[in-house]
Design an enzyme around this catalytic site. Structure first.
Site, PDB file in Angstrom:
ATOM      1  N   GLY A  43       0.836  -1.189   0.000  1.00  0.00           N
ATOM      2  CA  GLY A  43       0.000   0.000   0.000  1.00  0.00           C
ATOM      3  C   GLY A  43       0.864   1.230   0.000  1.00  0.00           C
ATOM      4  N   GLY A  46       3.792   0.936   2.726  1.00  0.00           N
ATOM      5  CA  GLY A  46       4.824  -0.090   2.695  1.00  0.00           C
ATOM      6  C   GLY A  46       4.331  -1.401   2.130  1.00  0.00           C
ATOM      7  N   ASP A 155     -10.625   4.064   7.904  1.00  0.00           N
ATOM      8  CA  ASP A 155     -10.274   3.633   6.551  1.00  0.00           C
ATOM      9  C   ASP A 155     -10.880   2.258   6.259  1.00  0.00           C
ATOM     10  OD1 ASP A 155      -9.108   3.938   4.038  1.00  0.00           O
ATOM     11  OD2 ASP A 155      -7.191   3.078   4.662  1.00  0.00           O
TER      12      ASP A 155
END
Length: 188
Positions: A43, A46, A155
């Protein structure tokens, strides 16, 4: 010869060559402890690798995050790590170990090997209401647990919910955007 070199001379040479011993030692320690396997995902912050503990043979996920001044700054990373240290729930990913240097984090996490919920839904030909209700209940259970600790994920999306390939259990992941109100309530 190295044996005739004072500590000050050795440190001066390390500084002159711009060698970051802390990063190299920690990187070596992770690689001595874990066998690094395939990339499970990546992502903005990382990559995630499958790793195997060399002594126990147990498999884990290892999220490798390079710290920088924009997205992965010290403040946001410390918030994510503090949240990860507090959470233990069947529908939220667990952190087992943390290796940290000024430039990088290696976060050893519970391995959930079935891919994300988006992939699961795209490849399940006969998805029905019963399956959806069981999965939705798991997502809500994970969210309820986080909220009981004063944590908001911020998220939630199909890519941040992963599926256990054997049990179809759902697990919430990726706390990079999460916030915590600082409450330290314990779930009863």
């Amino acid at each position: 010869p190295l044996g005739e070199t004072s500590d000050e001379q050795l440190l001066a040479e390390v500084a002159r060559r711009h060698i970051d011993l802390h990063d190299k030692i920690t990187d070596s320690l992770v690689k001595e402890t874990y066998e690094i396997g395939k990339v499970l995902g990546h992502g903005a912050s990382g990559k995630v690798y499958q790793v195997t503990h060399k002594v126990t043979g147990q498999s884990f996920a290892c999220k490798v995050v390079k710290k920088n001044s924009s997205m992965n700054d010290a403040q946001s990373m410390s918030t994510e790590i503090e949240i990860m240290k507090r959470i233990r729930h069947r529908n939220v990913v667990s952190m087992y170990e943390l290796y940290e240097t000024p430039k990088c984090l290696w976060i050893i996490l519970e391995l959930v090997d079935g891919g994300d919920l988006h992939h699961y839904l795209a490849h399940t030909p006969h998805y029905n209401e019963v399956m959806a209700s069981k999965q939705f209940k798991q997502i809500l259970a994970g969210c309820h647990y986080l909220h009981s600790l004063g944590v908001v994920h911020r998220d939630l999306k199909l890519e941040n919910i992963i599926v256990n390939s054997k049990t179809n259990k759902l697990t919430l992941i990726d706390f990079g955007f999460s916030i915590s109100s600082g409450h330290d309530k314990k779930l009863k």
